[in-house]
Design an enzyme around this catalytic site. Structure first.
Site, PDB file in Angstrom:
ATOM      1  N   THR A 127      72.457  51.365   1.537  1.00  0.00           N
ATOM      2  CA  THR A 127      73.352  52.429   1.063  1.00  0.00           C
ATOM      3  C   THR A 127      74.732  52.287   1.699  1.00  0.00           C
ATOM      4  O   THR A 127      74.846  51.750   2.812  1.00  0.00           O
ATOM      5  CB  THR A 127      72.774  53.821   1.414  1.00  0.00           C
ATOM      6  N   ASP A 128      75.741  52.814   1.016  1.00  0.00           N
ATOM      7  CA  ASP A 128      77.098  52.802   1.607  1.00  0.00           C
ATOM      8  C   ASP A 128      77.166  53.726   2.829  1.00  0.00           C
ATOM      9  O   ASP A 128      78.098  53.633   3.624  1.00  0.00           O
ATOM     10  CB  ASP A 128      78.155  53.211   0.566  1.00  0.00           C
ATOM     11  N   GLU A 129      76.162  54.608   2.966  1.00  0.00           N
ATOM     12  CA  GLU A 129      76.196  55.545   4.095  1.00  0.00           C
ATOM     13  C   GLU A 129      76.019  54.844   5.443  1.00  0.00           C
ATOM     14  O   GLU A 129      76.284  55.432   6.479  1.00  0.00           O
ATOM     15  CB  GLU A 129      75.130  56.633   3.927  1.00  0.00           C
ATOM     16  N   TYR A 151      69.110  60.014   8.029  1.00  0.00           N
ATOM     17  CA  TYR A 151      68.793  59.170   6.860  1.00  0.00           C
ATOM     18  C   TYR A 151      69.504  57.818   6.975  1.00  0.00           C
ATOM     19  O   TYR A 151      68.868  56.759   6.912  1.00  0.00           O
ATOM     20  CB  TYR A 151      69.216  59.883   5.562  1.00  0.00           C
ATOM     21  N   LYS A 155      68.262  53.850   7.313  1.00  0.00           N
ATOM     22  CA  LYS A 155      68.635  52.813   6.339  1.00  0.00           C
ATOM     23  C   LYS A 155      69.315  51.648   7.060  1.00  0.00           C
ATOM     24  O   LYS A 155      69.117  50.482   6.716  1.00  0.00           O
ATOM     25  CB  LYS A 155      69.566  53.392   5.258  1.00  0.00           C
TER      26      LYS A 155
HETATM   27  P1  NAD Z   1      64.479  58.527  -4.949  1.00  0.00           P
HETATM   28  O1  NAD Z   1      64.207  59.452  -3.807  1.00  0.00           O
HETATM   29  O2  NAD Z   1      64.761  59.088  -6.296  1.00  0.00           O
HETATM   30  O3  NAD Z   1      63.263  57.506  -5.119  1.00  0.00           O
HETATM   31  C1  NAD Z   1      62.596  56.922  -4.048  1.00  0.00           C
HETATM   32  C2  NAD Z   1      61.248  56.428  -4.575  1.00  0.00           C
HETATM   33  O4  NAD Z   1      60.567  55.778  -3.501  1.00  0.00           O
HETATM   34  C3  NAD Z   1      60.343  57.554  -5.074  1.00  0.00           C
HETATM   35  O5  NAD Z   1      59.790  57.207  -6.326  1.00  0.00           O
HETATM   36  C4  NAD Z   1      59.269  57.670  -4.011  1.00  0.00           C
HETATM   37  O6  NAD Z   1      58.029  58.102  -4.528  1.00  0.00           O
HETATM   38  C5  NAD Z   1      59.215  56.238  -3.492  1.00  0.00           C
HETATM   39  N1  NAD Z   1      58.730  56.135  -2.104  1.00  0.00           N
HETATM   40  C6  NAD Z   1      59.174  56.833  -1.014  1.00  0.00           C
HETATM   41  N2  NAD Z   1      58.474  56.470   0.079  1.00  0.00           N
HETATM   42  C7  NAD Z   1      57.588  55.520  -0.321  1.00  0.00           C
HETATM   43  C8  NAD Z   1      56.595  54.747   0.345  1.00  0.00           C
HETATM   44  N3  NAD Z   1      56.365  54.890   1.662  1.00  0.00           N
HETATM   45  N4  NAD Z   1      55.866  53.861  -0.372  1.00  0.00           N
HETATM   46  C9  NAD Z   1      56.067  53.709  -1.704  1.00  0.00           C
HETATM   47  N5  NAD Z   1      56.989  54.423  -2.397  1.00  0.00           N
HETATM   48  C10 NAD Z   1      57.742  55.308  -1.713  1.00  0.00           C
HETATM   49  O7  NAD Z   1      65.662  57.585  -4.445  1.00  0.00           O
HETATM   50  P2  NAD Z   1      66.838  56.884  -5.250  1.00  0.00           P
HETATM   51  O8  NAD Z   1      67.971  57.814  -5.295  1.00  0.00           O
HETATM   52  O9  NAD Z   1      66.301  56.292  -6.481  1.00  0.00           O
HETATM   53  O10 NAD Z   1      67.204  55.722  -4.222  1.00  0.00           O
HETATM   54  C11 NAD Z   1      66.581  54.434  -4.307  1.00  0.00           C
HETATM   55  C12 NAD Z   1      67.116  53.555  -3.203  1.00  0.00           C
HETATM   56  O11 NAD Z   1      68.536  53.454  -3.294  1.00  0.00           O
HETATM   57  C13 NAD Z   1      66.821  54.082  -1.801  1.00  0.00           C
HETATM   58  O12 NAD Z   1      66.526  52.983  -0.972  1.00  0.00           O
HETATM   59  C14 NAD Z   1      68.128  54.740  -1.386  1.00  0.00           C
HETATM   60  O13 NAD Z   1      68.286  54.728   0.020  1.00  0.00           O
HETATM   61  C15 NAD Z   1      69.134  53.855  -2.072  1.00  0.00           C
HETATM   62  N6  NAD Z   1      70.420  54.504  -2.414  1.00  0.00           N
HETATM   63  C16 NAD Z   1      70.432  55.646  -3.182  1.00  0.00           C
HETATM   64  C17 NAD Z   1      71.663  56.195  -3.527  1.00  0.00           C
HETATM   65  C18 NAD Z   1      71.760  57.430  -4.405  1.00  0.00           C
HETATM   66  O14 NAD Z   1      72.856  57.946  -4.582  1.00  0.00           O
HETATM   67  N7  NAD Z   1      70.689  57.932  -4.975  1.00  0.00           N
HETATM   68  C19 NAD Z   1      72.859  55.609  -3.077  1.00  0.00           C
HETATM   69  C20 NAD Z   1      72.777  54.464  -2.288  1.00  0.00           C
HETATM   70  C21 NAD Z   1      71.556  53.917  -1.980  1.00  0.00           C
END
Ligand code: NAD
Length: 335
Positions: A127-129, A151, A155
């Site tokens: 993540t950019d965070e 969080y 990450k």
């Molecule tokens: P989300 O919370 O919608 O989805 C996460 C998924 O991971 C869920 O389906 C959950 O059931 C699954 N999960 C969680 N723990 C698990 C485990 N131990 N085993 C198996 N499955 C597990 O998240 P998102 O927004 O789709 O983000 C996806 C990725 O992108 C993450 O790694 C997040 O850090 C990264 N990210 C998200 C954003 C954003 O704005 N949403 C921005 C930058 C990076």
């Protein structure tokens, strides 16, 4: 759909918000897709309804070494795209333990198995965070990592796990750092769906502090598309930012959504700022743009699609309310 049979990819967190969009695009690109997701409160298989006939799904926790080993042994994917994580900053402030388990230990487990089973490419979604906040300018991939909340600390730790494997074992991995995503199917505890849900119900919309914080908004289909470009053209060992350059103050984002919905601006309610709330995130995407990628949605286009989707899927939004209420009840009981 392209006719050429492609490689088999294993997508962790594929029932999540971004992971499911990535899976939909992967199916259309004719990849063989295996999804592993433990379906936490944030996971939802209905996000994959459109493509469920074309994928294989395993309900499993990435931290469970035995179960994950059996899946990898059986499926023999060439590539792993690792999205699975605990993702909500506010929840990490209340309790960081599940974030350490899923994001750090889960990643270590996958890296160990990927090495053992000779996976050809491991794409780690960070993540950019991890950069921490920026007052001005944009972070290049070479900028130091300074995570500021629980969080982003987990990450960053996960990234270090991957990077250490690249350095120590020549592990074939890439790291991707996307900006804040928005779009259809986002769980309604994140900023934009919270605004939408409350605005539609005529409820007060909570905006932290004075709404001065700035976020760079990336439409989820663009993010997934960028990950596909990096999967295909990115160089092993490298890190790639994904951003849109569409930056907005949180207050302006809330106001523009209310305007689009024809709702009064006085629905906005300023609430006590989140502890340690980062002021601004912004990433430089030159490296990704050099691979030929550009976002296809500006904020106006992306938010239009998002609003339409939520208006047509109010039942889904409502169905999440119960989980959320139970969660907040637990949090307030603890305090
Ligand atoms: P989300 O919370 O919608 O989805 C996460 C998924 O991971 C869920 O389906 C959950 O059931 C699954 N999960 C969680 N723990 C698990 C485990 N131990 N085993 C198996 N499955 C597990 O998240 P998102 O927004 O789709 O983000 C996806 C990725 O992108 C993450 O790694 C997040 O850090 C990264 N990210 C998200 C954003 C954003 O704005 N949403 C921005 C930058 C990076």
């Amino acid at each position: 759909m392209s006719k050429t049979a492609k490689q088999k990819i294993l997508v962790t967190g594929g029932a999540g918000f971004i992971g499911s969009e990535f899976v939909r695009q992967a199916v259309h690109k004719n990849y063989k897709v295996v999804v592993v997701d433990s379906i936490t409160y944030a996971g939802d298989l209905s996000r994959l309804n459109d493509v469920k006939k074309h994928i294989k799904f395993y309900k499993a926790d990435i931290g469970n070494a035995r179960v994950m080993e059996n899946i990898i042994k059986k499926e023999k994917p060439q590539t792993i795209i690792h999205f699975a994580a605990e993702t909500h900053v506010d929840r990490s402030i209340q309790d960081a333990a599940p974030f350490i388990d899923a994001n750090v230990i889960g990643t270590q487990n996958l890296v160990d198995l990927a090495r053992k089973y000779n996976i050809k490419k491991f794409v780690h979604i960070s993540t950019d965070e991890v950069y921490g906040e920026s007052q001005r300018g944009r972070f290049k991939e070479s900028a130091p990592i300074k995570p500021k909340n629980p969080y982003s600390a987990t990450k960053a730790a996960a990234e270090f796990v991957v990077r250490a494997a690249i350095h120590t074992y020549n592990f074939p991995a890439l790291v991707i750092r996307p900006a804040n995503n928005y779009g259809p199917w986002q769980y309604p505890e994140k900023f934009i769906p919270v605004i939408l849900l409350k605005a539609l119900k005529g409820q007060k919309i909570p905006v932290y502090g004075k709404g001065e914080q700035i976020r760079e908004w990336l439409f989820v289909a663009d993010c997934a598309d960028a990950i596909h470009v990096i999967l295909k053209k990115g160089k092993l060992g490298e890190t790639y930012n994904i951003g849109s350059y569409f930056e907005k103050k949180n207050l302006i984002t809330a106001k523009s959504i209310l305007k689009l919905l024809n709702k009064p601006q006085n629905q906005i309610q300023f609430v006590k700022d989140r502890p340690g709330h980062d002021f601004r995130y912004s990433v430089d995407c030159t490296k990704l743009r050099n691979l030929g990628w550009r976002p296809k949605h500006n904020f106006a286009k992306g938010i239009g699609i998002t609003i339409d989707w939520y208006m047509n899927n109010l039942n889904w939004l409502e169905s999440k309310k119960k989980d959320l209420e139970a969660h907040y009840k637990k949090v307030y009981k603890k305090r």
